[in-house]
Design a protein around this motif. Structure first.
Motif: not given
Length: 97
Positions: A18-22, A25-33, A67-74
């Protein structure tokens, strides 16, 4: 999270962020690392890597620190740059070197 490495994100490919927009939030997916070529500088603290995030929104956000938020990484902050648009939305990239 300390010094961020590719290993922090490798297990989260396909995961929701989730990308914090104030006020929303805007949902995003990590597509590549993926790793990037080594620079060869002595004393480098981490191997360089790239992250690609996909947003289903047609709106292109400016490059900046988010600011991003992820269930695993916080929660954490990351500089994102829009790099592509396709029929599925916008692709953003973060480079760590």
């Amino acid at each position: 999270m300390g010094l961020v490495t590719l290993e922090h994100f490798a297990g989260c490919v396909g995961s929701a962020f989730d990308l914090d927009m104030g006020e929303s939030s805007l949902p995003m997916t990590l597509s590549e690392a993926r790793p990037l070529p080594e620079s060869g500088f002595p004393g480098i603290r981490r191997s360089p890597f790239s992250l690609m995030f996909r947003s289903g929104s047609p709106i292109v956000l400016p490059q900046r620190l988010y600011k991003l938020k992820n269930a695993t990484l916080g929660s954490f902050e990351m500089f994102l740059v829009p790099v592509a648009r396709d029929k599925e939305g916008i692709v953003y990239q973060a480079i760590f070197n």
